[in-house]
Design a protein around this motif. Structure first.
Motif, PDB file in Angstrom:
ATOM      1  N   THR A  21     -34.683  19.275 -27.288  1.00 46.69           N
ATOM      2  CA  THR A  21     -34.946  19.225 -28.677  1.00 46.69           C
ATOM      3  C   THR A  21     -34.035  19.775 -29.554  1.00 46.69           C
ATOM      4  OG1 THR A  21     -35.955  21.557 -28.427  1.00 46.69           O
ATOM      5  CG2 THR A  21     -37.398  19.795 -28.137  1.00 46.69           C
ATOM      6  N   LYS A 261     -38.842  22.959 -34.832  1.00 45.03           N
ATOM      7  CA  LYS A 261     -39.474  21.840 -34.539  1.00 45.03           C
ATOM      8  C   LYS A 261     -39.639  21.817 -33.085  1.00 45.03           C
ATOM      9  CE  LYS A 261     -39.328  19.538 -39.005  1.00 45.03           C
ATOM     10  NZ  LYS A 261     -38.823  18.305 -39.682  1.00 45.03           N
ATOM     11  N   PRO A 308     -44.021  16.029 -33.813  1.00 39.54           N
ATOM     12  CA  PRO A 308     -43.356  17.128 -34.011  1.00 39.54           C
ATOM     13  C   PRO A 308     -44.407  18.107 -34.515  1.00 39.54           C
ATOM     14  CG  PRO A 308     -43.307  15.685 -35.720  1.00 39.54           C
ATOM     15  CD  PRO A 308     -43.772  14.953 -34.887  1.00 39.54           C
ATOM     16  N   THR A 394     -37.506  16.525 -33.789  1.00 42.18           N
ATOM     17  CA  THR A 394     -37.363  17.981 -33.852  1.00 42.18           C
ATOM     18  C   THR A 394     -36.162  18.655 -34.663  1.00 42.18           C
ATOM     19  OG1 THR A 394     -36.077  18.202 -31.798  1.00 42.18           O
ATOM     20  CG2 THR A 394     -38.519  18.020 -31.610  1.00 42.18           C
TER      21      THR A 394
END
Length: 463
Positions: A21, A261, A308, A394
């Motif tokens: 991420t 995220k 997300p 993300t």
């Protein structure tokens, strides 16, 4: 031959989807900021210059702008924020990128910035100008905030959406007061009050800041609007007294770090329909998405889709007070919950996220079905891999504070510093000294104060 090409394409899916991420990629940068190691954070940004010409251009500018401001290089900081501002104004979606995101992965698009992130660009630019005592330039940013707020209101019609920002109006009022314009300051504060009492109360459970109530009464007095001053004083139950401070300080406490995220997955059963239609169903969440597959019916009975989500980072400090030269204490008024706004902005478009993600998954399954017509084994493998390697976008502006509070403190002639007392989550106290610039009688000094110390985000895939 087509299935060989598609198998190669699947390998691309796998490489992209299995990437960490954005928080994982930038963890060292986030850690440096949280530990107030701004030089190390700047070194991270210097080593990430390739972001400037790629899909992370906006995040490169705003993160570098934050770091250089924390290093007190306000002019350099505003050069980066200006580039971010221009990016926001000029950015247009690329058809090629959007097609790649739909067919392959959402991270193939240029990150445009969330609605609240775009507003924060002007906030930090204005802070830099105020630190440099460049009030005209700060006023320009104030007007640009207003334009961007109007654009946001025009973009959304529903009252259930985040389309008005109360704190930005507070900030506009603060800037107008620093510019010695109490009339426009009063209007800005009054607009902020309306948004706090309506939108913010409903969407974020954020009450009207106590400091805003005091500011409304004071600016009404200075503008000669005595009836308004009396009305608000009576409404808020505060004393309507004359302001006789030599000068005053507005301290904007930027505390913690914004959420990051992560991604979360949902399994969908594939229900075969008639006339080429299939339906993705998740009974637990009550989700149903029909899709026309034609002759390319999926060869699997379920798929996994990834979306997300935001994950909160807990702040190290939970409260603060400021002490003036005589030992009087002034608390902070909570004004902007960036954490809550972030969650709300993403929540508002989750239906769109579901639709786009499931369409991408469905297209992959259609491709797998085509391959099955030539080689059933490869088609089945492609179907499973295509589902297993789904990835969410993300990316976010992670160097934003988690929340913003503010306080107004009277200053005496010649005062050179104030003390701030911070309270940690464990209840322990820490005292620090804040140096003040020289000021004149009647001047409003506006300063930001940062405590970005935060705990790591508890993401689903730790590293």
């Amino acid at each position: 031959m087509i299935y060989r090409f598609l198998i190669c394409l699947t390998l691309v899916f796998t490489v992209v989807a299995c990437a960490p991420t954005f928080y994982q990629k930038t963890y060292e940068f986030n850690k440096a900021l949280s530990e107030s190691n701004y030089d190390q954070a700047a070194s991270f940004m210097a080593a990430s210059k390739k972001m400037e010409t790629g899909r992370l251009e906006f995040l490169y500018y705003v993160n570098y702008g934050m770091v250089t401001s924390l290093q007190r290089d306000f002019d350099q900081s505003n050069q980066y924020f200006q580039k971010a501002d221009i990016f926001v104004e000029d950015h247009k979606k690329s058809v090629l990128e959007e097609g790649g995101a739909l067919l392959l992965n959402p991270n193939l698009t240029t990150y445009p910035g969330e609605d609240h992130e775009k507003l924060m660009v002007n906030y930090f630019k204005a802070l830099n100008y105020l630190e440099m005592r460049q009030y005209n330039e700060a006023l320009v940013e104030c007007k640009r905030m207003n334009i961007r707020l109007n654009q946001l209101s025009d973009k959304y019609k529903s009252d259930k959406k985040y389309k008005k920002d109360a704190f930005i109006h507070v900030m506009m009022g603060i800037i107008y007061e620093a510019f010695n314009d109490p009339n426009n300051a009063f209007i800005a504060y009054r607009n902020a009050l309306d948004i706090y009492e309506n939108d913010y109360a409903r969407l974020f459970k954020t009450p009207v800041p106590q400091q805003l109530k005091l500011d409304l009464v004071r600016t009404a007095q200075k503008t000669g609007l005595w009836d308004d001053a009396d009305k608000y004083a009576k409404k808020f139950g505060i004393e309507n007294k004359k302001d006789d401070a030599y000068a005053d300080l507005v301290l904007l406490w930027n505390n913690g770090m914004s959420p990051v995220k992560d991604e979360w997955g949902i399994n969908f059963a594939i229900i075969q329909g008639s006339n080429g239609w299939v339906t993705f169903v998740n009974k637990d969440l009550g989700l149903t998405f029909p899709y026309y597959a034609g002759k390319d019916q999926p060869s699997v009975s379920w798929i996994r889709a990834v979306f997300p989500k935001y994950v909160e980072r807990k702040s190290f400090y939970k409260d603060a007070v400021v002490m003036d030269s005589t030992g009087n204490k002034y608390g902070f008024s909570f004004a902007e919950d960036i954490n809550a706004i972030s969650f709300k902005v993403l929540e508002e478009r989750m239906l769109l996220e579901f639709s786009k993600t499931l369409l991408r998954v469905a297209l992959k399954q259609s491709v797998a079905a085509k391959v099955s017509q030539e080689n059933e084994g490869w088609g089945a493998a492609l179907s499973i891999i295509g589902s297993a390697t789904e990835s969410a976008d993300t990316r976010s502006w992670q160097s934003l504070p988690k929340d913003i509070s503010y306080s107004r403190i009277p200053l005496v002639e010649g005062q050179s510093s104030i003390e701030i007392e911070l309270t940690t989550l464990k209840g322990t106290k820490e005292k620090r000294t804040i140096q003040l610039p020289k000021f004149n009688k009647g001047e409003r000094v506006v300063l930001p104060y940062y405590t970005l110390t935060s705990f790591d985000a508890q993401t689903s895939s730790q590293f």
